[in-house]
Design a protein around this motif. Structure first.
Motif, PDB file in Angstrom:
ATOM      1  N   LYS A 168      -4.630   4.040  -3.531  1.00 42.78           N
ATOM      2  CA  LYS A 168      -4.106   2.933  -4.403  1.00 42.78           C
ATOM      3  C   LYS A 168      -4.517   1.347  -3.878  1.00 42.78           C
ATOM      4  N   SER A 190      -5.258  -1.041   8.026  1.00 43.85           N
ATOM      5  CA  SER A 190      -5.889  -0.187   7.022  1.00 43.85           C
ATOM      6  C   SER A 190      -7.588   0.122   7.086  1.00 43.85           C
ATOM      7  N   GLN A 242       6.165  -6.393   9.721  1.00 46.70           N
ATOM      8  CA  GLN A 242       5.444  -5.723   8.367  1.00 46.70           C
ATOM      9  C   GLN A 242       5.164  -4.436   8.605  1.00 46.70           C
ATOM     10  N   GLY A 258       4.432  -1.730   5.790  1.00 47.13           N
ATOM     11  CA  GLY A 258       3.325  -2.235   5.065  1.00 47.13           C
ATOM     12  C   GLY A 258       2.079  -2.269   5.939  1.00 47.13           C
ATOM     13  N   GLU A 259       0.842  -3.026   5.439  1.00 49.24           N
ATOM     14  CA  GLU A 259      -0.319  -2.909   6.130  1.00 49.24           C
ATOM     15  C   GLU A 259      -0.366  -4.347   6.362  1.00 49.24           C
ATOM     16  N   TRP A 274      -3.665  -2.555  -3.115  1.00 47.94           N
ATOM     17  CA  TRP A 274      -2.620  -3.397  -2.836  1.00 47.94           C
ATOM     18  C   TRP A 274      -2.036  -3.868  -3.768  1.00 47.94           C
ATOM     19  N   SER A 275      -0.684  -4.125  -4.116  1.00 43.25           N
ATOM     20  CA  SER A 275      -0.359  -4.505  -5.433  1.00 43.25           C
ATOM     21  C   SER A 275       0.493  -5.692  -5.236  1.00 43.25           C
ATOM     22  N   ARG A 276       1.212  -5.885  -4.017  1.00 38.11           N
ATOM     23  CA  ARG A 276       2.186  -6.969  -3.979  1.00 38.11           C
ATOM     24  C   ARG A 276       1.756  -7.962  -2.710  1.00 38.11           C
ATOM     25  N   TYR A 336       0.778  -1.231   0.125  1.00 36.23           N
ATOM     26  CA  TYR A 336      -0.175  -0.090   0.018  1.00 36.23           C
ATOM     27  C   TYR A 336       0.937   1.183   0.141  1.00 36.23           C
ATOM     28  N   LYS A 337       0.866   1.929  -0.857  1.00 41.56           N
ATOM     29  CA  LYS A 337       1.437   3.422  -1.005  1.00 41.56           C
ATOM     30  C   LYS A 337       1.087   4.475  -0.920  1.00 41.56           C
ATOM     31  N   ASP A 348       2.817  -5.312   0.145  1.00 40.35           N
ATOM     32  CA  ASP A 348       2.242  -4.257   0.796  1.00 40.35           C
ATOM     33  C   ASP A 348       1.166  -4.725   1.880  1.00 40.35           C
ATOM     34  N   LYS A 376       8.906  -7.568   0.456  1.00 37.59           N
ATOM     35  CA  LYS A 376       8.239  -6.507   0.974  1.00 37.59           C
ATOM     36  C   LYS A 376       6.788  -6.292   0.533  1.00 37.59           C
TER      37      LYS A 376
END
Length: 170
Positions: free
Chosen positions: A6, A152, A90, A95-96, A8-10, A1-2, A41, A39
């Protein structure tokens, strides 16, 4: 999460299927290594719920049954403590974290779990299995109430409660 809005992509899936058994030191260390290198998200924690489910009360009616359940709970408590270590790692790397168990599972009361969630701002959502299409082999709806907790607030998007008009399959 950036950032806000946005996705979560990873993510990576860790479990018994790929040697990430948190009951074993080697599996625990593998997850630590994956968190450091990949790493993700989001880390989604889903631990076994059986040892701390309400149905275990029936298994504790005899001294022998009580001892067996307590041994399972001790193992579950250790697993939860290891998961907390990973969740802390994490969060420390930006990260979340999300965690799920059945809504009324007694493991939510483990000190390690409660202490972790007290440290961080977190959000909760509830989800019922039937609202997500969970069905028994005969086609009947299964309610299965879950509690989702996350660092989150986007976890709220997963809240979906039962709106069934008929009975549920046990």
């Amino acid at each position: 999460y950036k950032g806000p809005g946005k996705a979560w992509s990873r993510g990576i899936r860790c479990g018994l299927h790929n040697g990430c058994d948190l009951n074993k030191k080697s599996g625990f260390n593998k997850v630590i290594s994956l968190l450091k290198t990949e790493k993700p998200d989001l880390v989604w924690v889903s631990l076994p719920c059986g040892p701390t489910s309400s149905i275990q009360e029936l298994n504790m009616l005899t001294p022998e049954g009580y001892a067996k359940v307590q041994a399972k709970v001790a193992k579950s408590r250790k697993l939860a403590s290891r998961a907390v270590t990973l969740m802390e790692m994490q969060v420390a790397q930006g990260g979340e974290v999300a965690q799920e168990w059945p809504r009324y599972n007694k493991a939510w009361n483990f000190k390690s779990i409660q202490n972790f969630w007290r440290q961080y701002q977190h959000y909760e959502a509830y989800a019922d299995g039937c609202a997500y299409g969970l069905r028994a082999p005969d086609g009947g709806s299964i309610r299965k109430p879950w509690r989702l907790r996350s660092t989150s607030q986007r976890i709220w998007k997963m809240q979906k409660l039962c709106d069934c008009r008929g009975p549920h399959t046990p």
